[in-house]
Design a protein around this motif. Structure first.
Motif: not given
Length: 333
Positions: A230, A232-234
């Motif tokens: 999460k 890494e993505e956000e």
């Protein structure tokens, strides 16, 4: 069945005693071998070479009329370096708190930029996205390296929790550990390689330092992995000091050679945390190992005595049972 049940404590204490006595033997043998002494000897040899000649050679490289001190550009931010001949960074202060190894604080020389503000990487109040490849250029060199500005790793370690009784117990918990770049320990290429510039920090042991920004605990490793994904993505929200320290050293600097001396299984003797070759710790002294050996020996003797007491109780119980079997009416008299 009664005899078997009675012998269980004897086997239990006997097993504990055997483990303790084996531990005593191993630790006594280790104290006699003194592995720390061998590591300290190797490090002291490197310090002696540095003090006698290597420091003078490296310092002369940047003396008046010599090479210009380079500027480091990290993630688009300039880090002007300066020559340092004192201080904990230049002197390669170790985390080892013993005094049986040589130091070279009075013969220090390194190029360093200390506590440079790099908050422009991560604007405050905005999600901190991970620039997976933050660029690093040193001086006029054409080499460009790429580093992680931050990383998230699921790390499992022991934590203390309250057990069913009054005592706490240790259990495994996995943490989603978010670490932010805090320092670089760069090394110049050796003259023997016939090229200027620095070694690739991604391939050097202990070259990149991170500090733990967030540490979220989970019962399951899979949940920690999801949390890292999460982030890494956000990206993540939060303040960051932005302090980054950069040091460039000679390849002959004892601090640079230290990871080749420290064993791969080294721990911080103050905290017990596994740090591998980046521990900066030569391990326990022979006296510390002997103290642990004596503790194991005393515990072993105590367990032997406990087992002996259980054996004597069993023998007395056996005698009583034998008398009763020979004269079953005795108990009625």
């Amino acid at each position: 069945m009664g005899a078997i049940g009675a012998s269980i404590p004897i086997v239990f204490f006997g097993t504990l005693a055997a483990i303790c006595l084996w531990s005593y033997t191993e630790q006594a043998h280790t104290a006699h071998k003194d592995p720390r002494g061998d590591l300290v000897k190797q490090y002291n040899t490197a310090v002696q070479r540095w003090r006698e000649d290597e420091k003078r050679v490296y310092e002369a490289k940047y003396a008046d009329g010599g090479n210009a001190i380079p500027t480091v550009v990290l993630g688009g931010i300039d880090f002007p370096l300066e020559a340092a001949t004192s201080g904990p960074l230049a002197g390669g202060n170790l985390k080892d708190d013993q005094d049986d190894y040589l130091t070279y604080g009075d013969k220090a020389f390194a190029l360093q930029a200390v506590n440079v503000d790099a908050r422009a990487w991560f604007p405050e109040g905005q999600p901190i996205q991970n620039p997976k490849n933050i660029s690093l250029v040193v001086g006029e060199g054409e080499e460009e390296f790429h580093l992680q500005a931050w990383k998230c790793e699921p790390i499992t370690r022991k934590v203390s929790i309250r057990g069913g009784g009054k005592d706490n117990k240790l259990v495994d918990r996995t943490f989603a550990t978010l670490s932010v770049l805090s320092g670089l320990n760069l090394v110049e290429k050796s003259a023997a390689k016939g090229a200027a510039g620095i070694e690739d920090p991604n391939e050097m042991l202990c070259a990149i330092d991170y500090y733990v920004k967030d540490d979220v605990k989970f019962k399951k490793e899979s949940d920690a992995i999801k949390e890292c994904a999460k982030w890494e993505e956000e990206g993540f929200l939060g303040e960051w000091s932005g302090d980054v320290t950069i040091v460039i050293r000679s390849p002959e600097d004892p601090f640079v050679q230290l990871p080749d001396i420290i064993p791969e299984d080294a721990v911080d003797t103050n905290t017990g945390v596994f740090l591998g070759q980046c521990a900066q710790d030569f391990g326990p002294t022979p006296d510390e190992i002997r103290a642990a050996a004596w503790f194991a020996l005393i515990a072993g003797i105590i367990f032997i005595l406990c087992g002996g007491c259980c054996a004597m109780d069993e023998m007395r119980g056996g005698e009583e049972r034998s008398k009763f079997s020979m004269n079953p009416l005795a108990s009625k008299s």
